[in-house]
Write a protein that holds these residues in place. Structure first.
Motif, short mmCIF file in Angstrom:
data_model
loop_
_atom_site.label_atom_id
_atom_site.label_comp_id
_atom_site.label_asym_id
_atom_site.label_seq_id
_atom_site.Cartn_x
_atom_site.Cartn_y
_atom_site.Cartn_z
N UNK A 19 16.20 6.90 -9.41
CA UNK A 19 15.62 7.23 -9.90
C UNK A 19 14.87 9.29 -9.61
N UNK A 20 14.92 9.39 -10.94
CA UNK A 20 14.74 10.91 -10.45
C UNK A 20 12.10 10.43 -10.72
N UNK A 21 11.88 10.64 -9.68
CA UNK A 21 10.03 10.31 -10.00
C UNK A 21 9.61 11.62 -10.13
N UNK A 22 8.42 11.91 -11.25
CA UNK A 22 7.85 12.86 -11.14
C UNK A 22 6.25 12.47 -11.11
N UNK A 23 5.28 13.80 -10.26
CA UNK A 23 4.60 12.87 -9.87
C UNK A 23 3.29 14.54 -10.40
N UNK A 24 2.36 14.45 -10.40
CA UNK A 24 2.09 15.81 -10.78
C UNK A 24 0.87 15.72 -9.63
N UNK A 235 -4.80 1.46 5.16
CA UNK A 235 -3.58 2.14 5.33
C UNK A 235 -2.47 1.80 5.75
N UNK A 236 -2.85 -0.15 5.58
CA UNK A 236 -1.22 -0.57 6.71
C UNK A 236 -0.76 -1.56 5.04
N UNK A 238 0.57 -2.90 2.33
CA UNK A 238 -0.40 -3.77 0.88
C UNK A 238 -1.68 -3.25 1.13
N UNK A 239 -1.65 -1.84 1.40
CA UNK A 239 -3.12 -1.14 1.15
C UNK A 239 -3.25 0.00 1.02
N UNK A 240 -3.42 0.21 -0.06
CA UNK A 240 -4.35 1.40 -0.43
C UNK A 240 -5.36 2.42 -0.27
N UNK A 241 -5.08 3.96 -0.19
CA UNK A 241 -6.92 4.98 -0.42
C UNK A 241 -6.46 5.15 -1.60
N UNK A 242 -7.35 5.30 -2.91
CA UNK A 242 -7.68 5.08 -3.73
C UNK A 242 -5.90 5.24 -4.77
N UNK A 243 -5.72 3.94 -4.73
CA UNK A 243 -4.33 4.29 -6.20
C UNK A 243 -4.42 4.93 -7.21
N UNK A 244 -3.26 5.62 -7.79
CA UNK A 244 -3.94 6.48 -8.81
C UNK A 244 -2.89 5.95 -10.36
N UNK A 245 -1.97 6.90 -10.04
CA UNK A 245 -0.39 7.40 -10.43
C UNK A 245 0.16 6.31 -10.32
N UNK A 246 0.82 5.75 -11.10
CA UNK A 246 2.08 4.19 -11.01
C UNK A 246 2.78 4.71 -12.42
N UNK A 260 -4.74 8.77 -3.14
CA UNK A 260 -5.12 9.78 -3.21
C UNK A 260 -4.93 11.13 -2.42
N UNK A 261 -3.73 10.86 -1.26
CA UNK A 261 -2.82 11.65 0.06
C UNK A 261 -1.53 10.65 0.17
N UNK A 262 -1.20 9.57 -0.62
CA UNK A 262 0.49 9.64 -0.45
C UNK A 262 1.27 8.94 -1.51
N UNK A 263 2.47 8.32 -1.49
CA UNK A 263 3.02 7.84 -2.40
C UNK A 263 3.81 6.62 -1.56
N UNK A 264 3.77 5.85 -2.29
CA UNK A 264 4.65 3.96 -1.81
C UNK A 264 4.83 2.96 -3.19
#
Length: 381
Positions: A19-24, A235-236, A238-246, A260-264
């Motif tokens: 895929x082509x994936x876009x993030x902000x 940070x493990x 199935x864990x998130x730190x403030x999930x945002x974009x989807x 907040x500082x990563x992509x899964x």
């Protein structure tokens, strides 16, 4: 997330999930996207004037190459085009007040959550064709997602718009023309501290929303019935730190989640809970109830007390999400209705004994080859 037409090779099926994936990145006023499986590109680092972004938020992409960004700080929506590996500025759409999110349907209709103007603006070919606030049913919309009947990867061929509003506490479903169809507040689900960020819709019209405050995703069916939540703070796995974009690629069930500082990166899986087996009726039949969080292929095996196989009345049978009920007679034949008197004349009753009921489920996407879950329960008659 999309599979660009310009990068599609009909002779090669093995790359169809690339895929082509876009993030902000709102803090750095830029867009991040990939140009291959291993290469990343940026827009916004060196731009100036009309081409410079300011606190961008939601982003949406179409497989033809069109990309739209809610450029919140500039009170506009920006149209880009990606011919394959480079994001090019096309034009600005103006007369908005702090727009927070955008969504584009398969027929290239653009929906804009115009937060400050308390409305949804609808565009085609970069021209305004409709604007609605559903007779006051909207309250400062901040997130939006859309599915359209012409979408190739849509099981029900639904057409509706999902909106997050009311201080990120409510999810509403509208028709494309702005008619309110359903609503669900997080307060009604006893999740009073929820802070919903963005929404996405999958192949079965299930609705996913990220919850920044609870560090998880919530999942609803197409009628806004609550199915499940996924994730917790950390940070493990199935864990998130403030999930945002989807983003969800409907064909294969690929899910990309920006924190907040990563992509899964995930694939849609399935879960089963609340499994109960009871003997009921006179003569007796086996009643099995369970809850699915996702449409699944279900296999049911019947074993005796020492786990010797007796029957397999269901083998990879499709069952849809929500509460399910199966009914079996003494030969393990499926009875599709409740137990009326005439059924007892055509079906043998259960025999006395102890039975182990084994349920195995698999998701229906490509991930069914990799993931499954099995549960067992015991019933004595």
């Amino acid at each position: 997330a999309t599979r660009l037409d310009s990068r599609e090779d009909p002779k090669r099926a093995e790359d169809d999930d690339e895929l082509t994936v876009y993030g902000v990145n709102a803090g750095y006023n830029m867009i991040i996207y990939n140009t291959s499986k291993s290469a990343i590109a940026f827009y916004g680092l060196n731009e100036s004037g009309e081409r410079r972004l300011k606190q961008p938020n939601g982003i949406a992409a179409h497989h033809n190459g069109d990309v739209y960004v809610a450029d919140t700080g500039n009170n506009r929506v920006v149209h880009f085009f990606n011919p394959g590996k480079e994001l090019k500025f096309v034009r600005s759409l103006n007369k908005f007040n702090a727009p927070r999110d955008v969504a584009i349907s398969s027929d290239q209709t653009l929906y804009i959550a115009d937060t400050g103007n308390n409305r949804i603006a609808v565009y085609r070919n970069d021209q305004l064709v409709n604007s609605w606030n559903a007779n006051g049913d909207l309250s400062h919309p901040t997130g939006i997602a859309v599915t359209e009947a012409s979408d190739s990867w849509s099981y029900y061929k639904d057409a509706f718009v999902i909106v997050i509003d009311q201080n990120q506490q409510r999810l509403q479903k509208f028709s494309a023309a702005g008619q309110l169809l359903a609503g669900k507040s997080m307060t009604s689900l006893k999740k009073t501290n929820a802070r919903l960020a963005y929404a996405a819709i999958d192949y079965y019209s299930n609705i996913y929303v990220t919850d920044i405050a609870n560090h998880c995703l919530h999942k609803f069916d197409r009628d806004l019935n609550y199915l499940t939540s996924f994730g917790r703070r950390g940070s493990g796995e199935k864990e998130f730190n403030e999930p945002r974009g989807l983003a969800i690629y409907k064909r294969f069930g690929q899910v990309i989640i920006a924190e907040r500082e990563a992509v899964q990166y995930y694939w849609v899986g399935a879960d089963i809970r609340d499994v109960h087996a009871v003997i009921e009726g006179n003569p007796a039949f086996l009643s099995l109830t369970y809850f699915l969080t996702e449409p699944s292929y279900v296999t049911l095996e019947i074993l005796d007390a020492v786990k010797k196989p007796l029957a397999k009345p269901m083998d990879n049978i499709l069952r849809f999400s929500g509460e399910r009920r199966e009914l079996f007679d003494g030969t393990w034949q499926v009875i599709t209705s409740e137990i009326p008197p005439h059924v007892t004349q055509n079906h043998q009753p259960m025999k006395a004994g102890t039975y182990i009921i084994r349920l195995t489920i698999k998701p229906t996407y490509s991930s069914y080859k990799k993931f499954e879950k099995t549960l067992e329960t015991r019933v004595q008659f």
